[in-house]
Write a protein that holds these residues in place. Sequence first.
Motif, PDB file in Angstrom:
ATOM      1  N   THR A  72      37.878  41.801  45.286  1.00  0.00           N
ATOM      2  CA  THR A  72      38.768  40.959  46.086  1.00  0.00           C
ATOM      3  C   THR A  72      38.597  41.247  47.577  1.00  0.00           C
ATOM      4  O   THR A  72      39.144  40.523  48.416  1.00  0.00           O
ATOM      5  CB  THR A  72      40.232  41.179  45.692  1.00  0.00           C
ATOM      6  N   LYS A  78      45.287  36.666  46.373  1.00  0.00           N
ATOM      7  CA  LYS A  78      43.827  36.756  46.319  1.00  0.00           C
ATOM      8  C   LYS A  78      43.363  37.235  44.942  1.00  0.00           C
ATOM      9  O   LYS A  78      42.353  36.753  44.407  1.00  0.00           O
ATOM     10  CB  LYS A  78      43.325  37.698  47.415  1.00  0.00           C
ATOM     11  N   GLN A 123      43.552  34.372  42.317  1.00  0.00           N
ATOM     12  CA  GLN A 123      42.431  33.449  42.466  1.00  0.00           C
ATOM     13  C   GLN A 123      41.133  34.059  41.937  1.00  0.00           C
ATOM     14  O   GLN A 123      40.320  33.371  41.304  1.00  0.00           O
ATOM     15  CB  GLN A 123      42.277  33.067  43.938  1.00  0.00           C
ATOM     16  N   ALA A 124      40.944  35.333  42.193  1.00  0.00           N
ATOM     17  CA  ALA A 124      39.715  35.999  41.754  1.00  0.00           C
ATOM     18  C   ALA A 124      39.638  36.075  40.231  1.00  0.00           C
ATOM     19  O   ALA A 124      38.552  35.916  39.649  1.00  0.00           O
ATOM     20  CB  ALA A 124      39.653  37.409  42.360  1.00  0.00           C
ATOM     21  N   ILE A 177      40.976  33.970  38.034  1.00  0.00           N
ATOM     22  CA  ILE A 177      40.681  32.620  37.542  1.00  0.00           C
ATOM     23  C   ILE A 177      39.217  32.269  37.783  1.00  0.00           C
ATOM     24  O   ILE A 177      38.539  31.701  36.904  1.00  0.00           O
ATOM     25  CB  ILE A 177      41.622  31.597  38.215  1.00  0.00           C
ATOM     26  N   GLU A 178      38.693  32.626  38.951  1.00  0.00           N
ATOM     27  CA  GLU A 178      37.298  32.329  39.263  1.00  0.00           C
ATOM     28  C   GLU A 178      36.345  33.138  38.384  1.00  0.00           C
ATOM     29  O   GLU A 178      35.321  32.621  37.908  1.00  0.00           O
ATOM     30  CB  GLU A 178      37.024  32.615  40.734  1.00  0.00           C
ATOM     31  N   ALA A 179      36.650  34.417  38.140  1.00  0.00           N
ATOM     32  CA  ALA A 179      35.799  35.253  37.288  1.00  0.00           C
ATOM     33  C   ALA A 179      35.755  34.707  35.867  1.00  0.00           C
ATOM     34  O   ALA A 179      34.697  34.680  35.224  1.00  0.00           O
ATOM     35  CB  ALA A 179      36.312  36.692  37.286  1.00  0.00           C
ATOM     36  N   ASP A 180      36.905  34.266  35.368  1.00  0.00           N
ATOM     37  CA  ASP A 180      36.957  33.702  34.018  1.00  0.00           C
ATOM     38  C   ASP A 180      36.174  32.394  33.953  1.00  0.00           C
ATOM     39  O   ASP A 180      35.445  32.130  32.986  1.00  0.00           O
ATOM     40  CB  ASP A 180      38.418  33.474  33.622  1.00  0.00           C
ATOM     41  N   ARG A 181      36.308  31.554  34.958  1.00  0.00           N
ATOM     42  CA  ARG A 181      35.619  30.259  34.974  1.00  0.00           C
ATOM     43  C   ARG A 181      34.114  30.438  35.087  1.00  0.00           C
ATOM     44  O   ARG A 181      33.335  29.758  34.410  1.00  0.00           O
ATOM     45  CB  ARG A 181      36.127  29.424  36.154  1.00  0.00           C
ATOM     46  N   ARG A 182      33.693  31.374  35.925  1.00  0.00           N
ATOM     47  CA  ARG A 182      32.274  31.514  36.217  1.00  0.00           C
ATOM     48  C   ARG A 182      31.513  32.220  35.104  1.00  0.00           C
ATOM     49  O   ARG A 182      30.387  31.827  34.761  1.00  0.00           O
ATOM     50  CB  ARG A 182      32.096  32.268  37.531  1.00  0.00           C
TER      51      ARG A 182
END
Length: 509
Positions: free
Chosen positions: A108, A122, A125-126, A128-133
């Motif tokens: 982060t 922060k 958001q991180a 959610i982004e890690a799970d999506r990516r």
Amino acid sequence: MSYFDNKVPPKREDRLKAVIAHEDTICNMARKAGGKSCLIDDGERGFTQGSICLLLPALAMLNTLPDNVVLLHSALGCGSCTHSQNANVRVGSNIRQGKAKDGIWLSTALDETDVISGGEPKLEQAIIEADRRYRPSTIAIVAGCVPGIIGDDIDGVALKIQPQVNARLLPVHCEGFKTKIWATAYDAVYHTIGRNLLEERGIHDPAPEDELAVFLEQQRLARTVNLMNVSSMGRVDEQELERLLNSIGLETNVFPVFSHPDSFIKATRAALSISTCPTHDDYFLGYLQERFKVPSIIRHMPIGIDNTSLWLRDVAAVFGAEEQAERLIAAEVAELKEALGEFRPLFEGKKVFVSAGEFRALATSRLLQEIGLEVVGIRSFHHDDFANVEYEKLAGEAKSDYVVDIANVQPFEEANLLKRLKPDLFLGHANGNMTAAKLGIPTHVIYNTGLSYIGYRGVYEVARRLHRQLKNPSYNRNLSQNTRLPYTENWYGAEPFSYLNTSGRAVNE
């Protein structure tokens, strides 16, 4: 109330009364251990030089987990150690799973603004982004010092975001300023595994056509043991212990390093858990016994001839396999002692200094005694009562009394001791051998995940490598003639523990 009922595990200073600042001798430590407790008062150093942060051993474990993303909630630099660890992750995954994979870690990257306003948005958001990516099975949310100082609640964030992601969220508390005992990192990792990944599963009321399969599975589980591995243990060492356990009729569930998070449930169904390093394993094995009634053995580290034999006998006794174990031990020891004969003439009269984490240092020192070397000093990174039995073993075989330095690194003390003791060989961590090497002392890494150290095979392989090192020490001799350490002759002439305030010792002003 169980420790696992709390969000954060206790620090080892509180749970085990562990200490990091003490000077003693091996015989004195053994006498204290003979009194059934080797608890000693922790000291303070008037000057301290170097230490180890909790993040390093925690990330060494977490980065090995397949299908896992490590999300560091911290300043960006806190993840720097993962670059050096990644080689081990790639090699280890290739050996165990047939495919070299990098450890995946994100940060982060908390900055000054986050310190003032808080880093929780922060972090959300991180995640959610890690799970999506990456679509991982788990995301380990590892808190460094900054979240602990500003009060970010990583457990609360994980609870809030969990319904929005597919990965299981694992909050890990590694705020380095909270403890001086770096081994608390193991407890932090096991704490989140116990709280978030383990659940009891079994087969209840099977259909009649499944009864035979269920019976056979139960029979298999009755001979299955959890073999705890550590991040400093390579696959070759795991295979050696698996070989020994298979030889007395047992199956193994190697856990947790390089084990997929989905497979952790196997640990709750085994007949026994076996420690390979009490420093590493005690917290989690206590939880398995408390929560899932899986008994455990946590006494010896299977490094060296005697320790491997004692370790194997303890396991065999649980399953009534004592006769099988004794036949195996007799054959292995006889073959090993014959093979070691070629090395002993060179080892005779050679002195060695050992530096490592508590159990690794003590068990390796016992191995060195067995192959004919004389231990003249040990620096252990911390001390707790688990080491009592090892002090007694070492003192019983010591040719003379020698120094034990309990220190969380402190290379200035080490340099002074090495100048005085003049050992012929030094065994320490790969990144902790520089002091000895620059003094012209031949060095060898006390662990390397590509080499063998454990079990009977480990004894021979260590002896073979040390024999080669002692036969040709020219590299270290040349190094000492062309480099120097940053210590003055006044320091080398001073008492090595003059900055240590313990047992009535006054701190150097």
